[in-house]
Design a protein around this motif. Structure first.
Motif, PDB file in Angstrom:
ATOM      1  N   GLU A  85       0.819  -1.217   0.000  1.00 15.94           N
ATOM      2  CA  GLU A  85       0.000   0.000   0.000  1.00 15.94           C
ATOM      3  C   GLU A  85       0.855   1.272   0.000  1.00 15.94           C
ATOM      4  O   GLU A  85       0.533   2.244  -0.681  1.00 15.94           O
ATOM      5  CB  GLU A  85      -0.853   0.001   1.265  1.00 15.94           C
ATOM      6  CG  GLU A  85      -2.320   0.272   1.021  1.00 15.94           C
ATOM      7  CD  GLU A  85      -3.101   0.083   2.305  1.00 15.94           C
ATOM      8  OE1 GLU A  85      -3.525   1.090   2.873  1.00 15.94           O
ATOM      9  OE2 GLU A  85      -3.241  -1.081   2.731  1.00 15.94           O
ATOM     10  N   ILE A  86       1.952   1.249   0.755  1.00 19.18           N
ATOM     11  CA  ILE A  86       2.751   2.477   0.836  1.00 19.18           C
ATOM     12  C   ILE A  86       3.644   2.685  -0.394  1.00 19.18           C
ATOM     13  O   ILE A  86       4.307   3.693  -0.518  1.00 19.18           O
ATOM     14  CB  ILE A  86       3.589   2.566   2.137  1.00 19.18           C
ATOM     15  CG1 ILE A  86       4.636   1.450   2.208  1.00 19.18           C
ATOM     16  CG2 ILE A  86       2.704   2.585   3.363  1.00 19.18           C
ATOM     17  CD1 ILE A  86       5.742   1.760   3.221  1.00 19.18           C
ATOM     18  N   ARG A  87       3.655   1.697  -1.320  1.00 18.82           N
ATOM     19  CA  ARG A  87       4.411   1.881  -2.570  1.00 18.82           C
ATOM     20  C   ARG A  87       3.574   2.599  -3.622  1.00 18.82           C
ATOM     21  O   ARG A  87       4.069   2.906  -4.704  1.00 18.82           O
ATOM     22  CB  ARG A  87       4.853   0.527  -3.186  1.00 18.82           C
ATOM     23  CG  ARG A  87       5.652  -0.414  -2.334  1.00 18.82           C
ATOM     24  CD  ARG A  87       6.956   0.084  -1.785  1.00 18.82           C
ATOM     25  NE  ARG A  87       7.768   0.919  -2.666  1.00 18.82           N
ATOM     26  CZ  ARG A  87       8.777   1.668  -2.244  1.00 18.82           C
ATOM     27  NH1 ARG A  87       9.104   1.703  -0.974  1.00 18.82           N
ATOM     28  NH2 ARG A  87       9.465   2.392  -3.087  1.00 18.82           N
ATOM     29  N   SER A  88       2.290   2.865  -3.352  1.00 17.09           N
ATOM     30  CA  SER A  88       1.425   3.451  -4.379  1.00 17.09           C
ATOM     31  C   SER A  88       1.901   4.869  -4.730  1.00 17.09           C
ATOM     32  O   SER A  88       2.577   5.525  -3.924  1.00 17.09           O
ATOM     33  CB  SER A  88      -0.022   3.495  -3.888  1.00 17.09           C
ATOM     34  OG  SER A  88      -0.166   4.534  -2.949  1.00 17.09           O
ATOM     35  N   GLU A  89       1.532   5.309  -5.919  1.00 19.80           N
ATOM     36  CA  GLU A  89       1.950   6.639  -6.376  1.00 19.80           C
ATOM     37  C   GLU A  89       1.309   7.737  -5.518  1.00 19.80           C
ATOM     38  O   GLU A  89       1.908   8.780  -5.289  1.00 19.80           O
ATOM     39  CB  GLU A  89       1.612   6.826  -7.859  1.00 19.80           C
ATOM     40  CG  GLU A  89       2.482   5.978  -8.790  1.00 19.80           C
ATOM     41  CD  GLU A  89       3.985   6.324  -8.711  1.00 19.80           C
ATOM     42  OE1 GLU A  89       4.359   7.480  -8.977  1.00 19.80           O
ATOM     43  OE2 GLU A  89       4.782   5.434  -8.382  1.00 19.80           O
ATOM     44  N   ASP A  90       0.085   7.499  -5.024  1.00 17.85           N
ATOM     45  CA  ASP A  90      -0.591   8.480  -4.148  1.00 17.85           C
ATOM     46  C   ASP A  90       0.202   8.710  -2.876  1.00 17.85           C
ATOM     47  O   ASP A  90       0.424   9.842  -2.452  1.00 17.85           O
ATOM     48  CB  ASP A  90      -1.955   7.928  -3.676  1.00 17.85           C
ATOM     49  CG  ASP A  90      -3.019   8.172  -4.703  1.00 17.85           C
ATOM     50  OD1 ASP A  90      -2.677   8.742  -5.752  1.00 17.85           O
ATOM     51  OD2 ASP A  90      -4.174   7.774  -4.437  1.00 17.85           O
ATOM     52  N   VAL A  91       0.602   7.596  -2.272  1.00 22.53           N
ATOM     53  CA  VAL A  91       1.364   7.701  -1.026  1.00 22.53           C
ATOM     54  C   VAL A  91       2.728   8.328  -1.309  1.00 22.53           C
ATOM     55  O   VAL A  91       3.220   9.156  -0.537  1.00 22.53           O
ATOM     56  CB  VAL A  91       1.496   6.326  -0.323  1.00 22.53           C
ATOM     57  CG1 VAL A  91       2.434   6.414   0.873  1.00 22.53           C
ATOM     58  CG2 VAL A  91       0.132   5.815   0.117  1.00 22.53           C
ATOM     59  N   ALA A  92       3.329   7.976  -2.454  1.00 18.83           N
ATOM     60  CA  ALA A  92       4.643   8.546  -2.805  1.00 18.83           C
ATOM     61  C   ALA A  92       4.546  10.070  -2.934  1.00 18.83           C
ATOM     62  O   ALA A  92       5.416  10.802  -2.441  1.00 18.83           O
ATOM     63  CB  ALA A  92       5.151   7.934  -4.105  1.00 18.83           C
TER      64      ALA A  92
END
Ligand code: DC
Length: 220
Positions: A85-92
């Protein structure tokens, strides 16, 4: 401190720092710190709890209270798996914003330093050599061309079945690089005492071998 030598690996997004740092840590039997994951976790928690990504005071509280557990390759927050989940572009994108806030960086500083335990640590991020571990025995600035980094990210996402296009990934990377380099606190830049390693035409294994050779050749 020679009882817990630190190898600091800094560089831009998708330069291969994670893979290379983990290979070096495994070869030496050292601990490993993925500092970017901490910024991603702050953004992830904020997005989940509806905390604004501009609310420095609240984000600082979130950062200080993160209940995170790194178990091998897995990242857990309050015992919940959030590795993918934390690899998503949103989180990035959120991570890049919260990382520009001094209150967040200060709240994460001591937590990062506690990773430096015997027999040693390989720490990767943007300010490992400049701010968090200025006394690191070896500092590396890992780079690759933006095009090569976008291609690597594209292949990674494709492998995971996540839809993405190369031009949009390249654009996102360029924006993130610009924000990481332009911020006033701990901007992404090569320390004068860091060795540059351009991995555009190198595999992660070759890059790790080069770093290990440098480490073994250190004059203690
Ligand atoms: O390495 P990464 O892509 O997981 O990092 C996520 C974000 O966190 C990125 O925008 C830069 C920021 N970051 C930082 O400011 N300082 C660090 N030591 C590590 C990451």
């Amino acid at each position: 401190m020679n009882s817990a030598p630190v190898i600091a690996i800094d560089g831009p997004s998708a330069s291969g720092k994670g893979t290379v740092a983990q290979e070096v840590a495994a070869a030496l039997g050292f601990h490993y710190l993925n500092s970017g994951a901490l910024y991603r976790l702050v953004a992830h928690s904020a997005l989940r709890r509806g905390v604004s990504l501009d609310d420095e005071a609240q984000l600082g509280v979130l950062a200080a209270g993160l209940d995170v557990d790194f178990r091998g390759e897995e990242i857990l927050i309050q015992n919940e798996q959030v590795t993918d989940e934390i690899r998503s572009e949103d989180v990035a994108a959120g991570a890049s914003r919260v990382a520009s806030l001094p209150g967040v960086r200060t709240a994460l500083l001591e937590r990062q330093r506690r990773f430096a335990r015997p027999p040693g640590l390989v720490a990767e991020g943007r300010d490992m050599g400049s701010v968090v571990f200025p006394g690191a025995v070896l500092k590396i600035f890992l780079t690759a061309s933006a095009e090569e980094r976008a291609l690597r990210r594209y292949k990674q996402l494709k492998q995971k079945g996540i839809a993405a296009t190369l031009p949009s990934l390249l654009e996102d990377l360029r924006q993130r690089d610009a924000r990481d380099a332009a911020r006033s606190v701990a901007p992404l830049k090569q320390c004068p005492d860091a060795r540059q390693l351009d991995t555009t035409a190198m595999s992660a294994k070759q890059a790790a071998e080069r770093i290990l050779a440098w480490y073994r050749g250190l004059d203690w």
